[in-house]
Design an enzyme around this catalytic site. Structure first.
Site, short mmCIF file in Angstrom:
data_model
loop_
_atom_site.label_atom_id
_atom_site.label_comp_id
_atom_site.label_asym_id
_atom_site.label_seq_id
_atom_site.Cartn_x
_atom_site.Cartn_y
_atom_site.Cartn_z
N THR A 61 0.85 -1.19 0.00
CA THR A 61 0.00 0.00 0.00
C THR A 61 0.89 1.25 0.00
O THR A 61 2.11 1.16 -0.18
CB THR A 61 -1.03 -0.07 1.16
OG1 THR A 61 -1.92 1.03 1.03
CG2 THR A 61 -0.37 -0.03 2.53
N LYS A 65 3.67 1.35 -3.95
CA LYS A 65 3.16 0.60 -5.11
C LYS A 65 4.06 0.74 -6.35
O LYS A 65 4.12 -0.17 -7.17
CB LYS A 65 1.73 1.02 -5.44
CG LYS A 65 0.73 0.62 -4.36
CD LYS A 65 -0.69 0.96 -4.75
CE LYS A 65 -1.63 0.72 -3.58
NZ LYS A 65 -3.03 1.01 -3.94
N ASP A 101 -6.53 -3.39 -7.52
CA ASP A 101 -7.37 -2.26 -7.06
C ASP A 101 -8.60 -2.07 -7.94
O ASP A 101 -9.72 -1.90 -7.44
CB ASP A 101 -6.55 -0.96 -7.05
CG ASP A 101 -5.58 -0.92 -5.88
OD1 ASP A 101 -5.85 -1.56 -4.85
OD2 ASP A 101 -4.54 -0.25 -6.01
N GLY A 126 -10.21 13.27 -10.56
CA GLY A 126 -8.81 13.01 -10.24
C GLY A 126 -8.12 12.28 -11.38
O GLY A 126 -8.75 11.51 -12.12
N GLY A 128 -4.65 11.00 -10.85
CA GLY A 128 -3.39 10.52 -10.26
C GLY A 128 -3.29 9.01 -10.34
O GLY A 128 -3.95 8.36 -11.16
#
Ligand code: ATR
Length: 267
Positions: A61, A65, A101, A126, A128
C-alpha cells in the site's frame, strides 16, 4: 502454513490482516498475515527479507506501489497499465506483480452494490495514481462514456489518451463538468484526505451513484452527494475488501466471499 504480509508506511491501521484471516477461515486455508512498516526508502530491503524468510506473497500500500512495480520480474496486464503493483506472488525464484485495485472496485460496484456499468456514463474525479489503477477494469465493462476530470486538466487529457484504445474515454478540467446528471461519479482524488471536496458543478450528482475510494469516514464528497440528490452513496470499504479478495484468489486459487467480510467490517 503460508506466510503473507502487507507493506506500507503508515501501516498501523491496516485492515488487511483481519480481512485475509477471515478469507482464510472461509476457505479452510491456514495462513499467517502480518503488517510490515517499511522505512520510506527501505521497501526493497524489507521485501527481500520477507521473501528470504519464505513469504509466499504480499500486498503493498501507500507509498510503495511504484517500488513494488520495480521489484516484480513479471507484471500482469493490470499492473503494467497501472504502472503500480499492490499484490506480489512469489513463485519459485519469480516475483510476479499484480494490481487488484480496479478489480476490487468493479466487483464492489457490480456484485455488492449490484450496479450495471455497461452503457453507463461514468465520471472520475482526479487523474493521479488511483485513477490510473482503476481505468482499465472499468473500461472493460463497456461504459457508454468514461470521463476523467481533474483540477490540472492536462493530466486528465493525457491519462484519457493513454487509455483511449480500451474504450470511450475523454479528459478535461473540473470546471468543464456539466451541471447535468451522470450515472456514476467516482472520487479518486486525494481531496478527502485533506477533508476537502473537489470544486465541481452540483447538478451532476442528481440521481447518481457517488463512490469515494476512501474508506473509514464520511467524506466531504459523500456529504456533497447527499446534499445534491445522489441515489446511492458509498465509501471505498467494499473496494478494499474486493482488492483483498482478488489478491487472496491470485495467491491461493480460492475465491473468498467478500460480501460476508464487508458486513463484518461495517461500523
Ligand atoms: P493518488 O495516487 O491517490 O491518485 P496523486 O497521484 O497524488 O495521488 O493524485 C492526487 C489527485 O487528487 C490528483 O488528481 C489531484 O489533482 P491535481 O493533479 O490537479 O493536483 C487531486 N486532488 C488533490 N486534492 C484535490 C482537491 N482539493 N481538489 C481537487 N482535486 C484534488
Amino acid at each position: 502454513m503460508k506466510r503473507f504480509a502487507v507493506f506500507g508506511n503508515p501501516i498501523q491501521h491496516s485492515l488487511s490482516p483481519s480481512i485475509h484471516q477471515q478469507f482464510a477461515e472461509q476457505t479452510g486455508i491456514s495462513i499467517s498475515y502480518q503488517k510490515i512498516l517499511a522505512p520510506t526508502d527501505g521497501f526493497a530491503a524489507a521485501a527481500a527479507d520477507f521473501i528470504q524468510q519464505g513469504g509466499s506473497g504480499f500486498n503493498i500500500t501507500v507509498p510503495f506501489k511504484l517500488d513494488a512495480f520495480q521489484l516484480a520480474h513479471q507484471h500482469s496486464a493490470y499492473a503494467k497499465i497501472a504502472g503500480a503493483v499492490n499484490t506480489i506472488k512469489i513463485q519459485g525464484a519469480d516475483i510476479i506483480g499484480e494490481n487488484t485495485d480496479g478489480t476490487g472496485l468493479v466487483s464492489d460496484l457490480m456484485e455488492n452494490l449490484e450496479l450495471e456499468l455497461n452503457a453507463k456514463t461514468i465520471l472520475i474525479l482526479g487523474a493521479g495514481g488511483a485513477t490510473r489503477g482503476i481505468l482499465l477494469p472499468l473500461l472493460e465493462q463497456n461504459p457508454k462514456r468514461l470521463m476523467v476530470a481533474n483540477r490540472n486538466a492536462s493530466k486528465a487529457l493525457e491519462l484519457s489518451e493513454d487509455f483511449s484504445k480500451y474504450g470511450k474515454t475523454c479528459g478535461f478540467g473540473l470546471e468543464k463538468i456539466k451541471n447535468e446528471p451522470v450515472d456514476i461519479i467516482i472520487n479518486a482524488t486525494s481531496a478527502s484526505l485533506d477533508n476537502q471536496m473537489p470544486a465541481i458543478a452540483d447538478g451532476c450528482a442528481a440521481g447518481a451513484v457517488c463512490y469515494d475510494l476512501m474508506y473509514g469516514k464520511q467524506t466531504p464528497f459523500m456529504n456533497w452527494a447527499k446534499a445534491h440528490g445522489a441515489r446511492v452513496i458509498s465509501d471505498g470499504l467494499g473496494m478494499l475488501v474486493g482488492q483483498a479478495a482478488a489478491s487472496f484468489e491470485f495467491w491461493t486459487g480460492k475465491k473468498p466471499d467478500a460480501q460476508a467480510v464487508i458486513q463484518n467490517l461495517k461500523p
